[in-house]
Design a protein around this motif. Sequence first.
Motif, mmCIF file in Angstrom:
data_model
loop_
_atom_site.group_PDB
_atom_site.id
_atom_site.type_symbol
_atom_site.label_atom_id
_atom_site.label_comp_id
_atom_site.label_asym_id
_atom_site.label_seq_id
_atom_site.Cartn_x
_atom_site.Cartn_y
_atom_site.Cartn_z
ATOM 1 N N PHE A 123 0.846 -1.185 0.000
ATOM 2 C CA PHE A 123 0.000 0.000 0.000
ATOM 3 C C PHE A 123 0.884 1.238 0.000
ATOM 4 C CE2 PHE A 123 -2.723 -3.301 1.481
ATOM 5 C CZ PHE A 123 -4.002 -2.943 1.077
ATOM 6 N N LEU A 124 0.594 2.186 -0.883
ATOM 7 C CA LEU A 124 1.440 3.367 -1.009
ATOM 8 C C LEU A 124 1.351 4.302 0.191
ATOM 9 C CD1 LEU A 124 0.931 4.238 -4.777
ATOM 10 C CD2 LEU A 124 2.758 2.932 -3.714
ATOM 11 N N HIS A 125 0.134 4.521 0.706
ATOM 12 C CA HIS A 125 -0.049 5.500 1.773
ATOM 13 C C HIS A 125 -0.297 4.873 3.138
ATOM 14 C CE1 HIS A 125 -0.053 8.433 -1.395
ATOM 15 N NE2 HIS A 125 -1.077 7.833 -1.980
ATOM 16 N N THR A 126 -0.478 3.581 3.180
ATOM 17 C CA THR A 126 -0.712 2.889 4.456
ATOM 18 C C THR A 126 0.156 1.627 4.523
ATOM 19 O OG1 THR A 126 -2.636 1.862 3.414
ATOM 20 C CG2 THR A 126 -3.068 3.719 4.876
ATOM 21 N N PRO A 127 1.462 1.808 4.689
ATOM 22 C CA PRO A 127 2.373 0.654 4.675
ATOM 23 C C PRO A 127 2.117 -0.344 5.805
ATOM 24 C CG PRO A 127 3.537 2.645 5.328
ATOM 25 C CD PRO A 127 2.169 3.070 4.901
ATOM 26 N N GLU A 128 1.400 0.073 6.836
ATOM 27 C CA GLU A 128 1.087 -0.868 7.914
ATOM 28 C C GLU A 128 0.147 -1.991 7.451
ATOM 29 O OE1 GLU A 128 -1.728 2.644 8.280
ATOM 30 O OE2 GLU A 128 0.415 2.392 7.991
ATOM 31 N N LEU A 129 -0.489 -1.805 6.293
ATOM 32 C CA LEU A 129 -1.367 -2.843 5.736
ATOM 33 C C LEU A 129 -0.639 -3.786 4.778
ATOM 34 C CD1 LEU A 129 -4.617 -0.782 5.023
ATOM 35 C CD2 LEU A 129 -4.129 -2.290 6.955
ATOM 36 N N ASN A 130 0.628 -3.517 4.513
ATOM 37 C CA ASN A 130 1.384 -4.373 3.590
ATOM 38 C C ASN A 130 1.337 -5.822 4.055
ATOM 39 O OD1 ASN A 130 2.036 -2.045 2.249
ATOM 40 N ND2 ASN A 130 4.190 -2.065 2.797
ATOM 41 N N GLU A 131 1.196 -6.724 3.099
ATOM 42 C CA GLU A 131 1.099 -8.149 3.395
ATOM 43 C C GLU A 131 1.925 -8.948 2.397
ATOM 44 O OE1 GLU A 131 -0.721 -10.127 5.634
ATOM 45 O OE2 GLU A 131 -1.210 -8.296 6.722
ATOM 46 N N LYS A 132 2.500 -10.031 2.882
ATOM 47 C CA LYS A 132 3.170 -11.004 2.017
ATOM 48 C C LYS A 132 2.647 -12.364 2.440
ATOM 49 C CE LYS A 132 7.675 -12.609 0.475
ATOM 50 N NZ LYS A 132 9.143 -12.418 0.600
ATOM 51 N N GLN A 133 1.932 -13.023 1.524
ATOM 52 C CA GLN A 133 1.297 -14.281 1.874
ATOM 53 C C GLN A 133 1.416 -15.293 0.755
ATOM 54 O OE1 GLN A 133 -2.706 -14.132 3.284
ATOM 55 N NE2 GLN A 133 -2.346 -12.323 4.530
ATOM 56 N N ARG A 134 1.400 -16.537 1.149
ATOM 57 C CA ARG A 134 1.330 -17.640 0.184
ATOM 58 C C ARG A 134 -0.147 -17.975 -0.005
ATOM 59 N NH1 ARG A 134 5.672 -21.847 0.438
ATOM 60 N NH2 ARG A 134 6.197 -21.002 -1.568
ATOM 61 N N VAL A 135 -0.535 -18.230 -1.247
ATOM 62 C CA VAL A 135 -1.931 -18.581 -1.536
ATOM 63 C C VAL A 135 -2.231 -19.918 -0.864
ATOM 64 C CG1 VAL A 135 -3.631 -19.040 -3.335
ATOM 65 C CG2 VAL A 135 -1.860 -17.302 -3.719
ATOM 66 N N HIS A 136 -3.286 -19.940 -0.060
ATOM 67 C CA HIS A 136 -3.677 -21.132 0.688
ATOM 68 C C HIS A 136 -4.187 -22.225 -0.252
ATOM 69 C CE1 HIS A 136 -4.752 -18.042 4.048
ATOM 70 N NE2 HIS A 136 -3.454 -18.183 3.914
ATOM 71 N N PRO A 137 -4.211 -23.460 0.210
ATOM 72 C CA PRO A 137 -4.722 -24.562 -0.622
ATOM 73 C C PRO A 137 -6.163 -24.362 -1.097
ATOM 74 C CG PRO A 137 -3.513 -25.449 1.240
ATOM 75 C CD PRO A 137 -3.613 -23.964 1.458
ATOM 76 N N ASP A 138 -6.944 -23.558 -0.367
ATOM 77 C CA ASP A 138 -8.318 -23.287 -0.806
ATOM 78 C C ASP A 138 -8.390 -22.147 -1.812
ATOM 79 O OD1 ASP A 138 -7.842 -21.080 0.803
ATOM 80 O OD2 ASP A 138 -9.558 -21.421 2.134
ATOM 81 N N GLY A 139 -7.230 -21.557 -2.188
ATOM 82 C CA GLY A 139 -7.191 -20.501 -3.196
ATOM 83 C C GLY A 139 -7.331 -19.097 -2.651
#
Length: 95
Positions: free
Chosen positions: A37-53
């Motif tokens: 997120f450009l203006h709200t970096p506290e919302l940045n996420e890095k995740q692996r797609v779960h088996p349910d998609g």
Amino acid sequence: LYRLSPGDVLDVLFQIQTWLEKEDFRLAVDHTVEIKFLHTPELNEKQRVHPDGNISLPYVGEVYVVGKSVAQLTEELKEAYKEELVNPEMYILMP
């Protein structure tokens, strides 16, 4: 008829078709998605797609991502975050 012999020089020409457009990359299970997120970096996420998609994001919850292009997911998330953020600006990386 000419026969090749030692010392002859050959020129080899080949063509690489780099101008062909490839299909959009589509997300799949076990891909890693990084949302910035450009203006709200506290919302940045890095995740692996779960088996349910799905991936799980703050404020919007579970989001189904399998089969979507990065551009499609970006637009979908912008819409989803409009309820929480005034002008949600983000980009998605595939590390």
